[in-house]
Scaffold this motif. Sequence first.
Motif, short mmCIF file in Angstrom:
data_model
loop_
_atom_site.label_atom_id
_atom_site.label_comp_id
_atom_site.label_asym_id
_atom_site.label_seq_id
_atom_site.Cartn_x
_atom_site.Cartn_y
_atom_site.Cartn_z
N ASN A 136 36.51 87.32 36.35
CA ASN A 136 35.13 87.58 35.95
C ASN A 136 34.57 88.86 36.55
N ASP A 137 34.97 89.20 37.78
CA ASP A 137 34.42 90.38 38.44
C ASP A 137 35.15 91.67 38.06
N LEU A 138 36.10 91.58 37.15
CA LEU A 138 36.88 92.75 36.74
C LEU A 138 36.59 93.10 35.29
N GLY A 139 36.70 94.37 34.97
CA GLY A 139 36.47 94.84 33.60
C GLY A 139 35.67 96.13 33.64
N VAL A 140 34.99 96.42 32.54
CA VAL A 140 34.20 97.65 32.42
C VAL A 140 32.96 97.54 33.31
N ILE A 141 32.76 98.53 34.18
CA ILE A 141 31.58 98.54 35.04
C ILE A 141 30.62 99.67 34.65
N PHE A 142 31.10 100.65 33.88
CA PHE A 142 30.25 101.74 33.42
C PHE A 142 30.77 102.23 32.09
N GLN B 28 31.37 89.97 27.13
CA GLN B 28 32.08 90.75 26.12
C GLN B 28 31.20 91.70 25.31
N GLU B 29 29.94 91.89 25.73
CA GLU B 29 29.05 92.79 24.99
C GLU B 29 28.19 93.62 25.93
N MET B 30 27.92 94.87 25.48
CA MET B 30 27.01 95.76 26.19
C MET B 30 26.02 96.30 25.16
N ARG B 31 24.78 96.57 25.63
CA ARG B 31 23.73 97.04 24.72
C ARG B 31 23.32 98.46 25.10
N CYS B 32 23.06 99.27 24.07
CA CYS B 32 22.55 100.62 24.27
C CYS B 32 21.03 100.52 24.43
N PRO B 33 20.46 101.02 25.54
CA PRO B 33 19.02 100.93 25.73
C PRO B 33 18.22 101.83 24.78
N LYS B 34 18.86 102.88 24.24
CA LYS B 34 18.17 103.78 23.30
C LYS B 34 18.05 103.15 21.91
N THR B 35 19.19 102.65 21.41
CA THR B 35 19.23 102.18 20.02
C THR B 35 19.17 100.66 19.90
N GLY B 36 19.47 99.94 20.98
CA GLY B 36 19.53 98.48 20.93
C GLY B 36 20.82 97.97 20.32
N ARG B 37 21.71 98.87 19.95
CA ARG B 37 22.98 98.49 19.32
C ARG B 37 23.92 97.83 20.32
N ILE B 38 24.62 96.79 19.89
CA ILE B 38 25.57 96.06 20.74
C ILE B 38 26.96 96.65 20.53
N GLU B 39 27.67 96.87 21.64
CA GLU B 39 29.06 97.34 21.58
C GLU B 39 29.94 96.35 22.33
N GLN B 40 31.15 96.14 21.82
CA GLN B 40 32.11 95.21 22.43
C GLN B 40 32.78 95.85 23.64
N ARG B 41 32.88 95.11 24.74
CA ARG B 41 33.60 95.53 25.94
C ARG B 41 34.04 94.27 26.69
N LYS B 42 35.05 94.41 27.55
CA LYS B 42 35.40 93.33 28.49
C LYS B 42 34.64 93.68 29.76
N CYS B 43 33.45 93.11 29.92
CA CYS B 43 32.54 93.48 31.01
C CYS B 43 32.91 92.78 32.31
N ALA B 44 32.72 93.51 33.40
CA ALA B 44 32.84 92.91 34.72
C ALA B 44 31.50 92.27 35.06
N LYS B 45 31.55 91.07 35.60
CA LYS B 45 30.31 90.42 36.03
C LYS B 45 29.71 91.26 37.14
N PRO B 46 28.42 91.64 37.05
CA PRO B 46 27.83 92.45 38.10
C PRO B 46 27.89 91.75 39.45
N GLU B 47 28.12 92.52 40.52
CA GLU B 47 28.19 91.95 41.86
C GLU B 47 26.84 91.38 42.24
N GLY B 48 26.88 90.24 42.91
CA GLY B 48 25.64 89.62 43.37
C GLY B 48 25.07 88.61 42.40
N LEU B 49 25.67 88.43 41.25
CA LEU B 49 25.17 87.44 40.28
C LEU B 49 26.06 86.23 40.24
#
Length: 188
Positions: free
Chosen positions: A146-152, A167-188
Amino acid sequence: MELDASLLLPGQPIHIPARAPAPQLGPGTYSRDAQIRASVLGVPRFQGSTLTIPRVRPQPPSPNSVVLGSVTRLSPLQAMISISVVDGVPLPPGEEFTGVIRTQDVRATEKDRVKISDCFRGSDVVRGTVLSLGDARSYFVSTARNDLGVIFATSEAGATLEPVSWQEMRCPKTGRIEQRKCAKPEGL
């Protein structure tokens, strides 16, 4: 005299106990604005009455090392990453290692349903663990925790993507969702 034995970055203050006499400054330290600071990456140590920070020497990746790298190439079966940090220690400029994330090493479940293009994109920064030395030129890397994957990652609009699920990241400008294998942010 007891110091906090945590790794310091250049410029960070070194906290000396309040009642301690002012130490002599040795290699890896300097004083600015009446504050003793680190000038190199490392852990502060006393050698007699002299405060020093020996340089942390980067090590090549070994099994179970946590690495950071950026995605350089994608194929349907694997993502190639350029490893630039090993166990929290940045590698010197020009000294990088190559890592390979295979489809079976992306996540722990549903390994047969992984599509590399849905997990990584070029220039994504990925945190992973080294499984083994792959071939003569690269290391096998896993993101199957869970703690491994895309961090930026950067969106197509040029903004920094924000993770919204594993498995998803959002663009703050457009609100569009993009697929990624996200790393769980540290501390959560």
